[in-house]
Design a protein around this motif. Structure first.
Motif, PDB file in Angstrom:
ATOM      1  N   LYS A  12       0.838  -1.208   0.000  1.00 24.55           N
ATOM      2  CA  LYS A  12       0.000   0.000   0.000  1.00 24.55           C
ATOM      3  C   LYS A  12       0.868   1.252   0.000  1.00 24.55           C
ATOM      4  O   LYS A  12       0.586   2.211  -0.718  1.00 24.55           O
ATOM      5  N   GLU A  13       1.900   1.248   0.827  1.00 24.82           N
ATOM      6  CA  GLU A  13       2.809   2.394   0.901  1.00 24.82           C
ATOM      7  C   GLU A  13       3.456   2.659  -0.455  1.00 24.82           C
ATOM      8  O   GLU A  13       3.553   3.788  -0.913  1.00 24.82           O
ATOM      9  N   TYR A  14       3.892   1.597  -1.091  1.00 23.23           N
ATOM     10  CA  TYR A  14       4.508   1.707  -2.410  1.00 23.23           C
ATOM     11  C   TYR A  14       3.502   2.259  -3.431  1.00 23.23           C
ATOM     12  O   TYR A  14       3.812   3.191  -4.181  1.00 23.23           O
ATOM     13  N   LEU A  15       2.296   1.706  -3.425  1.00 24.99           N
ATOM     14  CA  LEU A  15       1.269   2.137  -4.371  1.00 24.99           C
ATOM     15  C   LEU A  15       0.852   3.593  -4.143  1.00 24.99           C
ATOM     16  O   LEU A  15       0.511   4.301  -5.090  1.00 24.99           O
ATOM     17  N   LYS A  16       0.902   4.065  -2.918  1.00 27.65           N
ATOM     18  CA  LYS A  16       0.539   5.454  -2.599  1.00 27.65           C
ATOM     19  C   LYS A  16       1.582   6.448  -3.090  1.00 27.65           C
ATOM     20  O   LYS A  16       1.330   7.654  -3.104  1.00 27.65           O
ATOM     21  N   ASP A 142      13.970  -4.000  -4.933  1.00 21.27           N
ATOM     22  CA  ASP A 142      14.745  -3.030  -4.167  1.00 21.27           C
ATOM     23  C   ASP A 142      13.902  -2.116  -3.289  1.00 21.27           C
ATOM     24  O   ASP A 142      14.421  -1.175  -2.694  1.00 21.27           O
ATOM     25  N   PHE A 143      12.591  -2.379  -3.175  1.00 22.63           N
ATOM     26  CA  PHE A 143      11.736  -1.534  -2.339  1.00 22.63           C
ATOM     27  C   PHE A 143      12.089  -1.749  -0.882  1.00 22.63           C
ATOM     28  O   PHE A 143      12.127  -2.860  -0.391  1.00 22.63           O
ATOM     29  N   LYS A 144      12.368  -0.651  -0.178  1.00 24.81           N
ATOM     30  CA  LYS A 144      12.720  -0.722   1.236  1.00 24.81           C
ATOM     31  C   LYS A 144      11.505  -0.370   2.083  1.00 24.81           C
ATOM     32  O   LYS A 144      10.771   0.558   1.781  1.00 24.81           O
ATOM     33  N   ASP A 145      11.339  -1.119   3.137  1.00 17.48           N
ATOM     34  CA  ASP A 145      10.291  -0.844   4.118  1.00 17.48           C
ATOM     35  C   ASP A 145      10.640   0.470   4.792  1.00 17.48           C
ATOM     36  O   ASP A 145      11.678   0.578   5.447  1.00 17.48           O
ATOM     37  N   VAL A 146       9.774   1.490   4.627  1.00 17.36           N
ATOM     38  CA  VAL A 146      10.077   2.814   5.189  1.00 17.36           C
ATOM     39  C   VAL A 146      10.160   2.785   6.712  1.00 17.36           C
ATOM     40  O   VAL A 146      10.876   3.579   7.306  1.00 17.36           O
ATOM     41  N   SER A 147       9.465   1.868   7.362  1.00 21.70           N
ATOM     42  CA  SER A 147       9.520   1.824   8.827  1.00 21.70           C
ATOM     43  C   SER A 147      10.885   1.327   9.302  1.00 21.70           C
ATOM     44  O   SER A 147      11.292   1.629  10.410  1.00 21.70           O
TER      45      SER A 147
END
Length: 150
Positions: A12-16, A142-147
């Motif tokens: 969801k974070e990525y899609l936003k 390569d998407f990093k979890d922002v948390s």
């Protein structure tokens, strides 16, 4: 310490991300309009007539205007790249309903009820389709979890 996001929260974070770029562009455009309006008011005196004074203020104004215009160009570029990536990943889904829900929600920015109306489904059905779409949606490697970065 903040908890690690679930995989669906990461998706969801990525899609936003696309809508975030759209909001930033709108804000920068508003800031540019405000700067231009301030410049116009800087050259006006109490009699409402433009005067030649205020030249010292012009360099600061020009620098700020230039920086905001550069920010706008950069943000527009980022929006395009993000759109291409997210839309491309959505198109890889097999279900047309899942594609539609993700596109309408994260690219078009529609509310749940608007998606339901557009697709002629109940909101409950849209939520189910959304849940399935998130399961099938693939994040970039390569998407990093922002948390984890905080």
């Amino acid at each position: 310490m903040q908890a690690v996001q679930t995989e669906n929260e990461q998706k969801k974070e990525y899609l936003k991300g696309y809508r975030t770029h759209v909001r930033r562009i709108n804000r920068i455009e508003t800031e540019l309009a405000e700067l231009r309006a301030m410049r116009t008011s800087m050259s006006m005196s109490n009699d409402g007539m433009p005067h030649g004074s205020g030249q010292a203020d012009l360099s600061g104004y020009a620098a700020e205007l230039d920086q905001q215009e550069r920010n706008l160009i950069k943000e527009r570029y980022n929006r395009i790249k993000t759109y291409e990536d997210i839309a491309g990943r959505i198109k890889k889904l097999k279900s047309e309903n899942e594609k539609d829900v993700l596109f309408y929600r994260y690219i078009s920015g529609l509310a749940w009820w608007e998606i339901a109306e557009k697709m002629s489904f109940s909101e409950r059905q849209i939520f189910r389709i959304h849940g399935k779409a998130l399961i099938h949606f693939k994040l970039p490697e390569d998407f990093k979890d922002v948390s984890e970065c905080q």
